[in-house]
Structures are given as C-alpha cells and as structure tokens.
Scaffold this active site. Structure first.
Site, PDB file in Angstrom:
ATOM      1  N   PHE A  79       0.870  -1.099   0.094  1.00  0.00           N
ATOM      2  CA  PHE A  79      -0.043   0.048  -0.014  1.00  0.00           C
ATOM      3  C   PHE A  79       0.870   1.246  -0.073  1.00  0.00           C
ATOM      4  O   PHE A  79       1.722   1.400   0.929  1.00  0.00           O
ATOM      5  CB  PHE A  79      -1.026   0.101   1.040  1.00  0.00           C
ATOM      6  CG  PHE A  79      -1.854   1.127   1.142  1.00  0.00           C
ATOM      7  CD1 PHE A  79      -3.037   1.058   0.382  1.00  0.00           C
ATOM      8  CD2 PHE A  79      -1.502   2.368   1.787  1.00  0.00           C
ATOM      9  CE1 PHE A  79      -3.807   2.379   0.521  1.00  0.00           C
ATOM     10  CE2 PHE A  79      -2.379   3.553   1.684  1.00  0.00           C
ATOM     11  CZ  PHE A  79      -3.484   3.553   1.061  1.00  0.00           C
ATOM     12  N   ASP A 105       9.222   2.768   1.488  1.00  0.00           N
ATOM     13  CA  ASP A 105       8.068   3.426   2.058  1.00  0.00           C
ATOM     14  C   ASP A 105       8.120   3.208   3.517  1.00  0.00           C
ATOM     15  O   ASP A 105       7.393   2.292   3.897  1.00  0.00           O
ATOM     16  CB  ASP A 105       7.038   3.092   1.197  1.00  0.00           C
ATOM     17  CG  ASP A 105       5.504   3.954   1.636  1.00  0.00           C
ATOM     18  OD1 ASP A 105       5.625   4.493   2.821  1.00  0.00           O
ATOM     19  OD2 ASP A 105       4.586   3.716   0.995  1.00  0.00           O
ATOM     20  N   LYS A 140       2.591  10.016   8.283  1.00  0.00           N
ATOM     21  CA  LYS A 140       1.779   9.376   9.262  1.00  0.00           C
ATOM     22  C   LYS A 140       2.243   9.941  10.642  1.00  0.00           C
ATOM     23  O   LYS A 140       1.972  10.785  11.049  1.00  0.00           O
ATOM     24  CB  LYS A 140       1.817   7.812   9.373  1.00  0.00           C
ATOM     25  CG  LYS A 140       0.826   7.281   8.370  1.00  0.00           C
ATOM     26  CD  LYS A 140       0.173   5.997   8.554  1.00  0.00           C
ATOM     27  CE  LYS A 140      -1.032   5.768   7.626  1.00  0.00           C
ATOM     28  NZ  LYS A 140      -0.707   5.182   6.351  1.00  0.00           N
TER      29      LYS A 140
END
Ligand SMILES: *Cc1c(COP(=O)(O)O)cnc(C)c1O
Length: 404
Positions: free
Chosen positions: A147, A232, A261
């Site tokens: 993702f 990532d 995040k």
C-alpha cells in the site's frame, strides 16, 4: 496541560450526539469511507471520547499517526508558538524549522541527503516516484500486498486491484513480485528498472514482516542493476517499530525514504528523503507544493522527534510492544502476533477480525481489521504499562467471546 501565555482553547461542547452527526455526515461528506464508526470529540493521551460521552483506549492512534498520543503539550506548544511567530510562507522563502527538520531527518537516516516536504504519505511517494523518472528509466518493481497511497502515481504502485482498477490507466510500467521473496526480486530486477519500492513491514496488508535478510538482498540486487531502493516508511518510520525506521535493523542505506503518518504527530506532513546521488534527481522546476514544508508542520515534526528522544520513546516502544505481543500470544485463539514495537498484527485462528474489531469498539478499544483474520494495533508510543495491560486483558476477553 501548560499552555503558552495568552492561549485559550475554545471548548466546542457537542450539542448533538453521534447519530445526529452521522446523519449530517452522510449528507455533507463524500461517501468514500462508509459510515463513520463513531463521532469523536476529544482526546487526551492514549484515550479519546465520542459525542455520546463514551471513552476509548486508542490502540490505532489515527492509523499510526498520533505518536505522542492526543493533545501532547510538546506539539501544542510547538504549533502554537510557531503560529504566533510565522504560520505560512510560500516555497519562495525558507524557514528555520523546515531546514532544521530536513537536517534532522537526513541525520537520523545516517547519510548525506536532501528532503522534499509534502503533506501526506501519498504525496511523499509522488515526489519519490517523480525522482525515479529522472533516472531515465520507467519500470518500477513493487510488492504484492503493498500500500503506497491513493493519488494516481502512488496508486499505480499499490497492489490491491479493487483500489487500482477503477482508475486505470495508471502511470508506470510496474512489475509485481511476491513480498519477502528475495529470489523473485532478483529475477524481476534488470538494468531497465528505475526503482524497487518496498515497505520494511507491510502495514495495510496486516503487518507482514519479511525475512530478516530481505532488505539487504533488495539493496544488493538494486545496486547490481543501478536501480534505486525506495523504502516506504510512511507507516513504519519515526519510532513506530521501536527503531527510528523500520529498515534500521537491516543496516541498509536506501536511496529514497518516504515518511508521513507519525512524522507530525497528527499535524499533516510528509517527506521524501533522498540519500546519496538520489538527492539531486529532482532539480529546479521538477516538483513543487504550496503547503509542503510549512513552518507549523515542520515545527510539529521537530517537537515529535525531540520528544521521542528526550522521553526515551524508542526503548519504551519496544518494551510496550513486547508486552502487547507476549500478553496476546497467551490467548489460544491467537495464532501469532506479528510486527515490531508498536506496530502489531494479531492473527486470529478464524477469519473474524471484523467482528472482533466491532466488539472491541463497543468495549472501549479502538483497533482495526486490515484483513479477514488480522487485527492491527498501532497505539501511541506513549502508551503506559497499565494501558497496555488493560489493552491485553480487554482484547483477549473479546477475542474469546467472539471466537467462542
Ligand atoms: C498510509 C500509507 C500511505 C499513504 O499515506 P496518506 O497520508 O494516507 O496519503 C503510503 N504508504 C504507506 C506504507 C502507508 O501506510
């Protein structure tokens, strides 16, 4: 909580309860997320409260975002002082917190490098994606289960067909490989590959940890073919796993690292860090942003980093993470607990994670169910020993009740 002098928090007492807000939400907010589970009005530390006055232990932390919990004074003070001093400028100008944060991130990654600031994970990945195009190659190797975000570029690298297919054609020549399989990666990478993108631990796939030597193999394979290694770390970075980055234990130096995040502790910010030669792939006019790197968001991220350091939160994250994993592993209906630090997947013996999530919420625990048989826990890094014990007790009881 010590507020800087002259700062008043304007209380917004909810006049309406959850059902009324949900009804208004349905009429006014695009239905991309389905109905909200609850309407939340307040947070403090590891807890949040809903519009009906119920209290929850937040074991998801805004999906691995609220690293310092809710309403942490360090973020409040950094943001307030920065707003009082200088809130927004354009990228025609620089600010001290932006430069300091770039230096801190490059320093934490232990290399020479440069940073492009964005406002989210998907945007951090867009910047990295554009940087890979400047190698003159276009093929990207990405992993099944990945993702990387929802903008068109990041979506092209996200494996879930249901997310991707309604929006095709998407950019890129993407080759898919099974995650964690170094041989498959070696077979997929040749001299036409611009970059390999990997999550050090796959978050949305249910907290999947690859074999210990996987990232080192990925580094070797990409180097052999002149391809970039792009990690990532949007979910795994900034202390979440008990190290500064998910890839830290592997010892590899990647070319591109994307962050978001937890970076701003709840203030939106993303970063694309390019190390070594990759630092100059993007040049004048190649990329831009209006908000990226703004003084308030970068000041918040600096406060997060210094609080993780001064509070010994990397060590605390390891200890609390082991407490959760050890405690939940004792439950016979838990097959295994995956992940590291405070990014954990709880693998159930039956595919009833969605029911467990719902029952947990009713019992005052916020978790999520990324796959049918897995729960994900990503609590604030400031979770206390008592809160972790409470989490284990309550969640274990609920798993027993639902799977009985
Ligand atoms: C959440 C996430 C993203 C996307 O971040 P947004 O801020 O939602 O755009 C990208 N990569 C990973 C690994 C993520 O977990």
């Amino acid at each position: 909580m010590n507020l800087p002098e002259g700062v008043v928090i304007h209380g917004r007492e909810p006049r309406l309860g959850g059902p009324e807000w949900t009804e208004r939400y349905r009429g006014a907010v695009m239905n991309t997320f389905g109905d909200p589970q609850r309407v939340l009005v307040r947070g403090e530390g590891s807890h949040v409260w809903d519009a009906d006055g119920n209290k929850y232990l937040d074991l998801l932390a805004g999906i691995a975002v609220n690293a310092l919990g809710h309403g942490h004074p360090a973020i409040l003070e950094a943001v307030t002082q920065q707003l009082q001093t200088l809130g927004h400028i354009s990228n025609f100008f620089a600010s001290a917190p932006q430069v300091e944060l770039a230096e801190r991130l490059v320093g934490l990654l232990g290399g020479e490098g440069r940073v492009f600031f964005a406002n989210s994970g998907t945007e951090a990945n867009e910047a990295a994606f554009k940087a890979t195009r400047r190698t003159g190659r276009t093929t990207i190797v990405a992993a099944e289960g990945s993702f990387h975000g929802r903008t068109m570029g990041a979506l092209a690298l996200t494996s879930k067909a249901a997310y991707r297919e309604p929006f095709e054609p998407l950019p890129g020549d993407v080759r898919w490989v099974p995650y964690g399989d170094a041989d498959a990666l070696a077979a997929a990478v040749d001299d036409t590959v611009a970059a390999v993108i990997l999550e050090p631990i796959q978050g949305e796939a249910g907290v999947i940890v690859p074999p210990a030597d996987y990232l080192a193999a990925a580094r070797r394979i990409t180097s052999e073919h002149g391809a970039l290694l792009w990690l990532d770390e949007v979910q795994t970075g900034m202390g979440r796993t008990g190290d500064w980055f998910g890839h830290t234990p592997s010892g590899v130096t990647p070319d591109l690292v994307t962050l978001a995040k937890g970076l701003g502790g709840g203030i939106p910010i993303g970063a694309c860090v390019a190390l070594g030669d990759a630092a100059t792939l993007l040049g004048p006019g190649n990329h831009g942003t209006t908000f990226g790197g703004n003084p308030v968001a970068t000041a918040a991220a600096l406060a997060v980093i210094s609080t993780i350091e001064s509070g010994g939160l990397l060590e605390a994250t390891r200890v609390r993470g082991d407490q959760l994993a050890d405690g939940l592993s004792l439950n016979a209906r838990v097959e295994s607990v995956t992940g590291r630090g405070l990014l954990r997947g709880v693998v159930l013996s039956e595919p009833r994670a969605a029911e467990v999530q719902k029952a947990a919420l009713d019992a005052g625990l916020i978790i999520n169910a990324p796959t049918p048989d897995r729960l994900r826990l990503a609590p604030p890094l400031v979770l206390s020993e008592d809160e972790a014990a409470d989490a284990v007790r309550t969640l274990s009881t609920i798993i027993d009740e639902v799977l009985a």
